[in-house]
Design a protein around this motif. Sequence first.
Motif, short mmCIF file in Angstrom:
data_model
loop_
_atom_site.label_atom_id
_atom_site.label_comp_id
_atom_site.label_asym_id
_atom_site.label_seq_id
_atom_site.Cartn_x
_atom_site.Cartn_y
_atom_site.Cartn_z
N LEU A 149 17.78 35.51 62.09
CA LEU A 149 18.49 35.22 63.35
C LEU A 149 17.67 34.32 64.27
O LEU A 149 18.15 33.90 65.32
CB LEU A 149 18.84 36.52 64.09
CG LEU A 149 19.67 37.56 63.34
CD1 LEU A 149 20.14 38.64 64.29
CD2 LEU A 149 20.84 36.92 62.64
N HIS A 178 22.63 38.14 68.63
CA HIS A 178 22.72 36.68 68.61
C HIS A 178 21.35 36.05 68.83
O HIS A 178 20.64 36.40 69.78
CB HIS A 178 23.68 36.21 69.72
CG HIS A 178 25.03 36.84 69.60
ND1 HIS A 178 25.98 36.41 68.70
CD2 HIS A 178 25.59 37.91 70.24
CE1 HIS A 178 27.07 37.16 68.80
NE2 HIS A 178 26.85 38.09 69.73
N SER A 229 23.91 34.59 64.05
CA SER A 229 24.52 35.70 64.79
C SER A 229 25.03 36.73 63.79
O SER A 229 25.60 36.37 62.75
CB SER A 229 25.70 35.20 65.61
OG SER A 229 25.26 34.52 66.75
N GLU A 248 26.62 43.57 67.78
CA GLU A 248 26.37 42.13 67.62
C GLU A 248 24.94 41.83 68.04
O GLU A 248 24.46 42.40 69.02
CB GLU A 248 27.27 41.32 68.57
CG GLU A 248 28.75 41.42 68.34
CD GLU A 248 29.50 40.75 69.50
OE1 GLU A 248 29.11 39.64 69.94
OE2 GLU A 248 30.46 41.36 69.98
N ASN A 296 25.77 31.40 60.46
CA ASN A 296 24.66 30.49 60.74
C ASN A 296 25.08 29.06 60.40
O ASN A 296 26.27 28.79 60.20
CB ASN A 296 23.40 30.92 59.98
CG ASN A 296 23.62 30.99 58.48
OD1 ASN A 296 24.58 30.39 57.97
ND2 ASN A 296 22.76 31.71 57.78
#
Length: 340
Positions: free
Chosen positions: A146, A249, A254, A247, A273
């Motif tokens: 991430l 991010h 994400s 979630e 991504n």
Amino acid sequence: MGREEQGMKWALIGASDIASTRVIPALRILGHEVYGVMSSDSDRSAKYAQENGITHHSTNLEEVLSWPVDAVYISTTNEKHASQAVAAAQVHKHILCEKPIAMNLIDAQKMIDEAKSNDVVLAANHHIRTSGVHQKIREMIADGQLGDLYLARINHAVSLPERLQGWRLSAGNKGGGVVLDITVHNVDTLRAALGSNIVEVTALTASNGLSKVGLEDTSNCLFRFESGVLANTVESFLVPYSQTTFEIHGSKGSILATGVMTQDPTGEITLTNASGSHSIEISDRENLYVKTLRQFENACKGGGTPYSTGEDGFASLQGALAVLQSAQEKRTISISKVAK
Ligand code: NDP
């Protein structure tokens, strides 16, 4: 078979729903022995023991703590956890305690100190972080998939089952309300995933009438973590048709995980991504309570720490208390200033 290889022997403190629906079955899957159960009411303790195939029952904590058991599982209403855990630690029983581990931070610290000084394991039963899905999310973050993390969001709005609409809604001094029930889990989940602690909290809560004494049934919380991540959680007892989500991010990707804030090893992860959206394979679908108890047993036998330690239980309580304080005082609360 020597004692070392045998499963642990347990006393259940609290004739609760969570013990009968989740923890007793998980203990039995692992080959542990449920030696006895304590309730404050003699009829209930006898009935519960009979219904759950448990040999011993009692209404007396001193008697329960004299039983030949290795550990206690505390699942009474929240105001009783701390004194029962302290008493168990003092007679050298390991302790798995339900969340919130206490009603205030002074009591939570006392539990941690007493466990430490008596050399017993104290764990908080935050089952969600044990899920294979959450473990996968942590691995993906650790792998750098991430990139730099900026935002996280949890939707944990559910419908409180009718059978659980007792003390959670009616008696403020037992630690009812959605924040001590669900927000504590969300704080634990966020801390585990982000590997960071909360520094400040802003929150609003609402009472939509489910609780006749006005306890909050819905909350919306904003947390700033030490790492800089801003996280938002929503919780409710009143929402039957929402899907829980988690979630995260970051600069390189994400994650949207759906159906993951539950008691079961369910849910899916989608990573988006630069190369598109990818469904992530999850191989570990093991029962969350079995995993919790196995790791707890290992910790008691000197192999590492439980999934959620007493200190984790302290931190999740602190986050939840900050939410309540922020909602009440209508201002942002610095975590170091939460009323103890
Ligand atoms: P329950 O209401 O089932 O049990 C809590 C206490 O209520 C029991 O210890 C019992 O007291 C009393 N009680 C139970 N049934 C009755 C009855 N019919 N009449 C009168 N009193 C009764 O609570 P839960 O199992 O939902 O929750 C217990 C704890 O576990 C809480 O701390 C909660 O936050 C936590 N929890 C954790 C979950 C998790 O997955 N980690 C999920 C659900 C709850 P006594 O023992 O004296 O008989």
